[in-house]
Design an enzyme around this catalytic site. Structure first.
Site, mmCIF file in Angstrom:
data_model
loop_
_atom_site.group_PDB
_atom_site.id
_atom_site.type_symbol
_atom_site.label_atom_id
_atom_site.label_comp_id
_atom_site.label_asym_id
_atom_site.label_seq_id
_atom_site.Cartn_x
_atom_site.Cartn_y
_atom_site.Cartn_z
ATOM 1 N N HIS A 103 0.794 -1.230 0.000
ATOM 2 C CA HIS A 103 0.000 0.000 0.000
ATOM 3 C C HIS A 103 0.832 1.288 0.000
ATOM 4 O O HIS A 103 0.558 2.227 0.752
ATOM 5 C CB HIS A 103 -0.958 0.006 1.196
ATOM 6 C CG HIS A 103 -2.059 -1.026 1.114
ATOM 7 N ND1 HIS A 103 -2.503 -1.567 -0.060
ATOM 8 C CD2 HIS A 103 -2.812 -1.619 2.105
ATOM 9 C CE1 HIS A 103 -3.480 -2.436 0.188
ATOM 10 N NE2 HIS A 103 -3.682 -2.486 1.484
ATOM 11 N N HIS A 177 -9.859 2.370 0.319
ATOM 12 C CA HIS A 177 -9.740 1.236 1.229
ATOM 13 C C HIS A 177 -10.774 1.279 2.362
ATOM 14 O O HIS A 177 -10.449 1.001 3.522
ATOM 15 C CB HIS A 177 -8.315 1.203 1.792
ATOM 16 C CG HIS A 177 -7.812 -0.162 2.115
ATOM 17 N ND1 HIS A 177 -8.088 -0.801 3.296
ATOM 18 C CD2 HIS A 177 -7.059 -1.025 1.402
ATOM 19 C CE1 HIS A 177 -7.492 -1.989 3.308
ATOM 20 N NE2 HIS A 177 -6.863 -2.150 2.161
ATOM 21 N N ASP A 249 -8.572 -12.935 0.619
ATOM 22 C CA ASP A 249 -7.665 -11.799 0.456
ATOM 23 C C ASP A 249 -7.061 -11.947 -0.929
ATOM 24 O O ASP A 249 -5.871 -12.182 -1.086
ATOM 25 C CB ASP A 249 -6.603 -11.800 1.569
ATOM 26 C CG ASP A 249 -5.903 -10.453 1.705
ATOM 27 O OD1 ASP A 249 -6.165 -9.567 0.855
ATOM 28 O OD2 ASP A 249 -5.103 -10.285 2.643
ATOM 29 N N GLU A 314 -11.756 -3.561 -3.111
ATOM 30 C CA GLU A 314 -10.850 -2.528 -3.590
ATOM 31 C C GLU A 314 -10.586 -2.698 -5.074
ATOM 32 O O GLU A 314 -9.805 -3.568 -5.456
ATOM 33 C CB GLU A 314 -9.504 -2.628 -2.865
ATOM 34 C CG GLU A 314 -9.562 -2.769 -1.386
ATOM 35 C CD GLU A 314 -8.308 -3.461 -0.843
ATOM 36 O OE1 GLU A 314 -7.192 -3.201 -1.330
ATOM 37 O OE2 GLU A 314 -8.456 -4.295 0.051
HETATM 38 C C1 BGC Z 1 -4.858 -6.392 1.838
HETATM 39 C C2 BGC Z 1 -4.630 -7.182 3.111
HETATM 40 C C3 BGC Z 1 -4.000 -6.277 4.114
HETATM 41 C C4 BGC Z 1 -4.881 -5.096 4.337
HETATM 42 C C5 BGC Z 1 -4.261 -4.132 5.290
HETATM 43 C C6 BGC Z 1 -5.738 -5.240 2.151
HETATM 44 O O1 BGC Z 1 -5.894 -4.454 1.016
HETATM 45 O O2 BGC Z 1 -5.430 -7.183 0.836
HETATM 46 O O3 BGC Z 1 -3.791 -8.289 2.876
HETATM 47 O O4 BGC Z 1 -3.760 -6.948 5.320
HETATM 48 O O5 BGC Z 1 -5.134 -4.442 3.140
HETATM 49 O O6 BGC Z 1 -5.217 -3.489 5.965
#
Ligand code: BGC
Length: 350
Positions: A103, A177, A249, A314
């Protein structure tokens, strides 16, 4: 539009904006990380509730390990081994998720103070967020000028229009998010929500949640959401992908019929009748079932966020695309304009 002081971060004023549409839907967002702080929508009885996870004050968002409600950039999702090679040059990023970069790095777009410009026009009420990420920031090349427009329409849509320009080639993958719980924030887990994904393939992952490169059919697996299915009905199956993901996930490959926004996901909560439809121009959607929430975070109104108390949908390009030339490219070059659109549409089904 209401404007309130929300605090300050390193001397920069942070504001909380309240957007309301003609049906009484209310979205609160702040220029810190572009975070959506609350989304209030009616249930089938007309009762309003907040349907996103988060915190009551700015302090809570300063740490915000789960990235509740934030704009994610420069690169949403994981980049394997925190490095990539572009035009023959290797770039190193901070490893903030095991060996990976997640991220956007240590101080991603979720942690910066954006400039915000409120607007009202014939399509709705909204905010234009802008931020220039400097050449080398978090290890990424090029000065990247990013602009993200949030619009709340009278059709009960919350739209996100992303734009970016760079002066050097760089990967870009922006997303939003927010964690949803359509029963209401803090009301319990999301396992009873029913989900449909417009995806017959997904990108299987390895133990570091990095795509192997395969686009695998969801058919005959617990990742098949081509028909509406309770999220909890198969989440604990001994399926290799569910074990690796600690639940869902995964990036799903959206079945695309035209280049404009297509339906990626349809989410329904049977008790309240609340529905969320996600439309996007992106090739993928990461469905994250809140597996890493573990009860250590106390959010709004003292709500303790236990495992799977919220889920994220997302829209984005595939994870680790800079290291997968076979995936749709995430490289933005000087002279090009990055453009992406996502729509969250809220409704009720009786
Ligand atoms: C991911 C997860 C991650 C999370 C963090 C998500 O976008 O897919 O693996 O733990 O973000 O908050």
């Amino acid at each position: 539009m209401k404007k309130e002081k929300f605090g300050s971060v390193q001397g920069n004023a942070v504001t909380l904006y309240t957007l309301t549409n003609s049906n009484g839907l209310e979205v609160r967002a702040t220029n810190f990380g572009g975070i959506i702080v609350s989304v209030r929508t009616p249930d089938k009885q007309g009762r309003m509730d907040d349907i996103v996870l988060g915190f009551d004050d700015l302090q809570g968002y300063l740490d915000n390990k789960p990235y509740f409600g934030a704009i994610i950039g420069r690169y949403a999702n994981r980049i394997a081994a925190a490095r990539f090679t572009l035009d023959g040059v290797q770039y190193s990023l901070a490893a903030n998720n095991g060996p990976n970069s997640l991220h956007g790095g240590i101080k991603g777009f979720n942690k910066v103070v954006w400039s915000a410009e409120p607007f009202e026009n014939s399509t709705g009420v909204g905010l234009i967020f802008t931020y220039t990420s400097k050449d080398g920031e978090e290890g990424y090349p090029g000065n990247l000028r990013a602009k993200v427009t949030y619009t709340l329409t009278d059709q009960n849509e919350l739209t996100f229009d992303y734009e970016a320009m760079t002066d050097k080639a760089t990967p870009v993958n922006l997303t939003q998010h927010s964690y949803f719980n359509l029963a209401g924030d803090g009301r319990g887990d999301i396992l009873g929500h029913e989900l449909t994904l417009n995806a017959d393939r997904f990108t299987p992952v390895d133990k570091n949640l990095i795509p192997t490169g395969e686009l695998r059919a969801v058919k005959n697996s617990p990742l098949d959401f081509t028909k509406s299915t309770r999220i909890g009905s198969r989440i604990n199956d001994k399926d290799e992908q569910l074990v690796l993901g600690h639940g869902y996930d995964h990036n799903f490959v959206i079945h695309r019929t035209d280049p404009g926004p297509v339906l990626a996901a349809h989410l329904r909560e049977p008790q309240t009748g609340r529905v969320l439809d996600v439309y996007t121009t992106e090739p993928g959607v990461q469905f994250y079932s809140g597996n890493f929430l573990d009860g250590t975070i106390t959010g709004k109104q003292g709500h303790v966020y236990k495992q799977r108390f919220g889920l994220a949908l997302e829209p984005q390009h595939f994870p680790d695309s800079p290291n997968h030339p076979e995936f749709p490219s995430t490289i933005l070059r000087p002279g090009q304009v990055y453009q992406s659109r996502t729509v969250y549409k809220f409704s009720v089904e009786k």
